[in-house]
Design an enzyme around this catalytic site. Structure first.
Site, PDB file in Angstrom:
ATOM      1  N   GLU A 104       7.799   1.388  -9.067  1.00 55.62           N
ATOM      2  CA  GLU A 104       8.627   2.165  -8.157  1.00 55.62           C
ATOM      3  C   GLU A 104       9.342   1.260  -7.165  1.00 55.62           C
ATOM      4  OE1 GLU A 104       6.342   6.423  -8.288  1.00 55.62           O
ATOM      5  OE2 GLU A 104       5.512   4.911  -6.977  1.00 55.62           O
ATOM      6  N   CYS A 128      -7.741  -3.624  -3.601  1.00 53.29           N
ATOM      7  CA  CYS A 128      -8.032  -3.309  -2.197  1.00 53.29           C
ATOM      8  C   CYS A 128      -8.491  -1.843  -2.146  1.00 53.29           C
ATOM      9  CB  CYS A 128      -6.786  -3.502  -1.336  1.00 53.29           C
ATOM     10  SG  CYS A 128      -6.177  -5.210  -1.338  1.00 53.29           S
ATOM     11  N   CYS A 354       3.246   3.601   1.463  1.00 52.85           N
ATOM     12  CA  CYS A 354       2.484   2.369   1.248  1.00 52.85           C
ATOM     13  C   CYS A 354       1.170   2.676   0.571  1.00 52.85           C
ATOM     14  CB  CYS A 354       2.114   1.735   2.585  1.00 52.85           C
ATOM     15  SG  CYS A 354       3.425   0.891   3.375  1.00 52.85           S
TER      16      CYS A 354
HETATM   17  N1  SAH Z   1       0.103  -6.973  -2.372  1.00 51.15           N
HETATM   18  C1  SAH Z   1       0.942  -7.064  -1.204  1.00 51.15           C
HETATM   19  C2  SAH Z   1       1.938  -5.911  -1.119  1.00 51.15           C
HETATM   20  C3  SAH Z   1       1.231  -4.598  -1.066  1.00 51.15           C
HETATM   21  S1  SAH Z   1       1.829  -3.141  -0.360  1.00 51.15           S
HETATM   22  C4  SAH Z   1       0.076  -7.088   0.022  1.00 51.15           C
HETATM   23  O1  SAH Z   1      -1.121  -6.840  -0.077  1.00 51.15           O
HETATM   24  O2  SAH Z   1       0.575  -7.401   1.096  1.00 51.15           O
HETATM   25  C5  SAH Z   1       2.388  -3.405   1.241  1.00 51.15           C
HETATM   26  C6  SAH Z   1       1.413  -3.007   2.368  1.00 51.15           C
HETATM   27  O3  SAH Z   1       0.914  -1.666   2.268  1.00 51.15           O
HETATM   28  C7  SAH Z   1       0.207  -3.904   2.422  1.00 51.15           C
HETATM   29  O4  SAH Z   1      -0.011  -4.320   3.741  1.00 51.15           O
HETATM   30  C8  SAH Z   1      -0.882  -2.985   1.968  1.00 51.15           C
HETATM   31  O5  SAH Z   1      -2.122  -3.424   2.390  1.00 51.15           O
HETATM   32  C9  SAH Z   1      -0.465  -1.666   2.570  1.00 51.15           C
HETATM   33  N2  SAH Z   1      -1.144  -0.520   1.984  1.00 51.15           N
HETATM   34  C10 SAH Z   1      -1.677  -0.434   0.759  1.00 51.15           C
HETATM   35  N3  SAH Z   1      -2.237   0.785   0.565  1.00 51.15           N
HETATM   36  C11 SAH Z   1      -2.012   1.499   1.683  1.00 51.15           C
HETATM   37  C12 SAH Z   1      -2.307   2.847   2.080  1.00 51.15           C
HETATM   38  N4  SAH Z   1      -2.930   3.692   1.263  1.00 51.15           N
HETATM   39  N5  SAH Z   1      -1.936   3.237   3.300  1.00 51.15           N
HETATM   40  C13 SAH Z   1      -1.263   2.400   4.115  1.00 51.15           C
HETATM   41  N6  SAH Z   1      -0.966   1.126   3.798  1.00 51.15           N
HETATM   42  C14 SAH Z   1      -1.326   0.674   2.596  1.00 51.15           C
END
Ligand code: SAH
Length: 383
Positions: A104, A128, A354
């Protein structure tokens, strides 16, 4: 026993995709065709400035060369499977990539700027605990063409800063699906194209790589790229971060912060700072005590802090903190002298915020959101 007959392929040889090819390599390609290297710039202009994928439309290139190019090369962005547009202009594309996967891409228009959130992998290996992309596991890396192709697709609709227009793409963040540093070469090649004046020419301050903290790859990036850096911290101590992010067990907080500092030190311009992302999860990492711990941890570290209220998704038991909890956390950091923003979340109703990106459109989306879209990574706005 007779031996098997030899396999003879009569398939047409695959054409080379020029989209995503580094400029130096395209120059070599043109030289190999018996052309001058500057032809690469001409092609770049058509592909990236004009968004043209058909050699026949590249009118300042002679017909004979256009025909030769069409025979051995192509400009092939990934396919758009679905597109959702919201009333406020936010747009989400479901992009189908070769081999069956999807990713996406989201465009978030705001006053004076437009941010494109780009994916780097189909799925993610880092798992994560708060991220739905991680729940689907890792499928594969995107190619450079598939990464820059997301910009190409969005630019076709919104245009680039230089071409004006209120809704042009001014910023690109690698904050969609995947861990960009685990797809190093393709991500670097795509970011180079985002920042190359002959391609998209977006300022290095406005192209941001976000990482969960793959330290050796971040060290490798230092000196190789001038893109801005965001690190996903989410906890001020290793015990808590270990629980949220398995990658921390290999590369703990101190190692990540030191590596991020080395990355900034390798930049030629001073005054740049790392964006520290901190997803706030109710009763897990959103206490005032942890805010104080974070303030102490980051003392002296060149950064701004971006708080992201957790975006829920079905397989998760975590919850979004209250506005009050977010404000309390913000206040501690603000009082400690940090530049702190809270990321607004638009459109978690269609699972595009996110951590909600999974490369498919949910039933809920199909039912309710044909004309509303969302923002995974709407940049810094204090809610
Ligand atoms: N792999 C990269 C990009 C990921 S997405 C990274 O970890 O930085 C971008 C951001 O969204 C990251 O900071 C990630 O931790 C956050 N994120 C992931 N899942 C989320 C959620 N459910 N709610 C809010 N932020 C989230």
């Amino acid at each position: 026993m007779s031996s098997a007959p030899p396999i003879v392929s009569d398939a047409v040889p695959a054409r080379v995709n020029l989209l995503g090819m580094p400029r130096a390599r395209l120059e070599e390609f043109m030289v190999a065709l018996g052309e001058k290297p500057w032809r690469a710039q001409q092609l770049f202009k058509w592909i990236y400035h004009q968004g043209v994928d058909d050699f026949a439309r590249m009118t300042d290139i002679g017909r004979a060369l256009r025909e030769r190019l069409a025979a051995c090369a192509e400009v092939r962005p990934p396919a758009v499977a679905e597109e959702h547009v919201s009333a406020d202009g936010t747009r989400k594309w479901l992009i189908r990539v070769d081999g069956g996967g999807s990713v996406e891409t989201v465009f978030i228009p705001e006053q004076g700027r437009g941010t494109l959130c780009v994916s780097s992998q189909v799925g993610c290996a880092l798992d994560c605990s708060f991220c739905s992309t991680g729940k689907q596991g890792f499928q594969r890396d995107l190619s450079a063409a598939e990464i820059i192709g997301q910009v190409w697709i969005a630019a076709r609709t919104f245009g680039l800063p230089k071409r004006g227009g209120q809704r042009s793409i001014t910023n690109v963040v690698l904050m969609g699906m995947g861990e960009p540093l685990l797809n190093f070469d393709n991500v670097v090649a795509a970011m180079d194209l985002m920042m190359d004046d002959f391609a998209y020419g977006i300022s290095k301050r406005r192209v941001t790589l976000s990482t969960a903290g793959v330290v050796p790859a971040l060290d490798r990036l230092a000196g190789l790229s001038e893109a801005s850096l965001a690190i996903s911290l989410h906890a001020p101590n290793d015990a808590l971060r270990d629980r949220l992010m398995p990658v921390n067990r290999r590369y703990p907080i101190r190692a990540l912060l030191d590596s991020a500092r080395r990355y900034m030190d390798a930049q030629t311009d001073v005054k740049r700072v790392v964006t520290v992302e901190y997803t706030l999860i109710k009763d897990l990492n959103d206490s005032v005590a942890l805010a104080h711990e974070l303030a102490a941890l980051l003392r002296g570290f060149p950064c701004k802090i971006n708080l992201i209220p957790f975006n829920p998704f079905p397989q998760s038991s975590y919850e979004r903190p209250s506005r009050n909890a977010v404000s309390r956390f913000w206040n501690v950091l603000n009082d400690a002298g940090y530049r702190v923003t809270v990321r607004t979340t638009r459109g978690d109703d269609i699972d595009a915020a996110c951590g909600q990106l999974v490369g498919r459109v949910s039933d809920r989306t199909r039912r309710s959101a044909r004309h509303r879209a969302a923002a995974p990574c709407s940049p810094e706005a204090r809610t």
